[in-house]
Design a protein around this motif. Structure first.
Motif, PDB file in Angstrom:
ATOM      1  N   GLY A  46       0.148   4.094  -1.629  1.00  0.00           N
ATOM      2  CA  GLY A  46      -0.619   5.300  -1.914  1.00  0.00           C
ATOM      3  C   GLY A  46      -0.618   6.275  -0.744  1.00  0.00           C
ATOM      4  O   GLY A  46      -0.252   5.925   0.374  1.00  0.00           O
ATOM      5  N   GLU A  75      -6.341   5.945  -3.283  1.00  0.00           N
ATOM      6  CA  GLU A  75      -5.179   5.446  -4.042  1.00  0.00           C
ATOM      7  C   GLU A  75      -4.874   4.001  -3.653  1.00  0.00           C
ATOM      8  O   GLU A  75      -4.596   3.170  -4.521  1.00  0.00           O
ATOM      9  CB  GLU A  75      -3.936   6.304  -3.759  1.00  0.00           C
ATOM     10  CG  GLU A  75      -3.864   7.567  -4.601  1.00  0.00           C
ATOM     11  CD  GLU A  75      -2.658   8.434  -4.203  1.00  0.00           C
ATOM     12  OE1 GLU A  75      -2.808   9.662  -4.237  1.00  0.00           O
ATOM     13  OE2 GLU A  75      -1.598   7.878  -3.848  1.00  0.00           O
ATOM     14  N   ASN A  76      -4.923   3.720  -2.354  1.00  0.00           N
ATOM     15  CA  ASN A  76      -4.616   2.355  -1.905  1.00  0.00           C
ATOM     16  C   ASN A  76      -5.689   1.354  -2.325  1.00  0.00           C
ATOM     17  O   ASN A  76      -5.373   0.230  -2.701  1.00  0.00           O
ATOM     18  CB  ASN A  76      -4.414   2.324  -0.389  1.00  0.00           C
ATOM     19  CG  ASN A  76      -3.056   2.870   0.014  1.00  0.00           C
ATOM     20  OD1 ASN A  76      -2.103   2.807  -0.756  1.00  0.00           O
ATOM     21  ND2 ASN A  76      -2.969   3.403   1.221  1.00  0.00           N
ATOM     22  N   GLU A 109       0.844  -1.198   0.000  1.00  0.00           N
ATOM     23  CA  GLU A 109       0.000   0.000   0.000  1.00  0.00           C
ATOM     24  C   GLU A 109       0.876   1.244   0.000  1.00  0.00           C
ATOM     25  O   GLU A 109       1.188   1.809   1.030  1.00  0.00           O
ATOM     26  CB  GLU A 109      -0.943  -0.045   1.200  1.00  0.00           C
ATOM     27  CG  GLU A 109      -1.922  -1.199   1.085  1.00  0.00           C
ATOM     28  CD  GLU A 109      -2.911  -1.286   2.242  1.00  0.00           C
ATOM     29  OE1 GLU A 109      -3.121  -0.276   2.948  1.00  0.00           O
ATOM     30  OE2 GLU A 109      -3.485  -2.374   2.423  1.00  0.00           O
ATOM     31  N   LEU A 153      -4.991   0.665  -5.979  1.00  0.00           N
ATOM     32  CA  LEU A 153      -3.794  -0.186  -6.114  1.00  0.00           C
ATOM     33  C   LEU A 153      -4.136  -1.652  -5.854  1.00  0.00           C
ATOM     34  O   LEU A 153      -3.761  -2.545  -6.625  1.00  0.00           O
ATOM     35  CB  LEU A 153      -2.733   0.222  -5.085  1.00  0.00           C
ATOM     36  CG  LEU A 153      -1.828   1.391  -5.414  1.00  0.00           C
ATOM     37  CD1 LEU A 153      -0.958   1.734  -4.197  1.00  0.00           C
ATOM     38  CD2 LEU A 153      -0.927   1.005  -6.587  1.00  0.00           C
TER      39      LEU A 153
END
Ligand code: ITT
Length: 191
Positions: free
Chosen positions: A40, A45-46, A38, A49
């Motif tokens: 981000g 964002e995470n 992770e 991803l």
């Protein structure tokens, strides 16, 4: 129609399954060996991803949840680091209560970002949900997971851990994110 649930957290998985079961997708668990870093800077964002990488690795649709607790008096900590704040739920709670000490401002919010990726890894959908509450001084209740025993919701006069799963699922950050997601997912399937 198969969707891989990109989480290794059993508490999250249980709640995600409740929201997803009626949608007509066959849910599959992400392989344990598939761990996404992770990197981000935001929950979204995470989530993207995790969904993207699991979709690409499995060649299936994938759904990911990135979530955490933001405490006002701690400038939003632990935030995206909520899972990394300690080794166990008990340690994370202990650290949070220690950091907060006797601070009078105990306002906090749970945040949940959900992302769904297509089999090629492209993000198809993203939604977010927020649930405001307060950090109490001592854990209360045995339901749920994570920081639930110290997260108090004034409207219900209960912590997340004292609520029935149904009530938590209705009002929680994850509940809000899924409420926004489900009509979008239905639309996506018909397009
Ligand atoms: P995955 O990334 O594999 O899904 P994780 O536990 O590492 O699992 P996150 O990085 O999103 O997931 O971290 C979320 C953390 O925030 C989680 O470990 C809990 O400590 C906390 N959390 C999130 N939702 C919660 C909830 O509904 N109740 C209590 N704690 C929650």
């Amino acid at each position: 129609k198969i969707m891989v649930v990109a989480t290794g957290n059993p508490g999250k998985l249980e709640e995600m399954q409740v929201y997803l079961t009626d949608l007509g997708w066959e849910l599959q668990l992400k392989p344990d060996s598939l761990e996404v870093e992770e990197t981000g800077e935001t929950f979204m964002e995470n989530a993207c991803l995790k969904a993207s990488e699991v979709a690409r690795a499995t060649g299936q649709w994938a759904i990911a949840d990135d979530s955490g607790l933001e405490v006002d008096a701690l400038d939003g900590a632990p935030g995206i680091f909520s899972a990394r704040y300690g080794a166990t739920d008990a340690e994370r709670i202990e650290r949070l209560l220690f950091e907060l000490g006797n601070e009078l401002d105990r306002e906090a919010q749970f945040v949940c970002a959900i992302a769904i990726a297509r089999p090629d890894g492209a993000i198809a959908l993203q939604t977010e949900g927020i649930c405001p509450g307060r950090i109490i001084h001592r854990p209360r209740g045995n339901n749920g997971f994570g920081y639930d025993p110290i997260f108090y919701v004034p409207e219900q006069r209960l912590t997340f851990a004292e609520m029935s799963p149904e009530v938590k699922q209705r009002i929680s950050h994850r509940g809000q994110a899924f409420a926004a997601l489900i009509p979008q997912l239905a639309r996506l399937e018909h397009s």
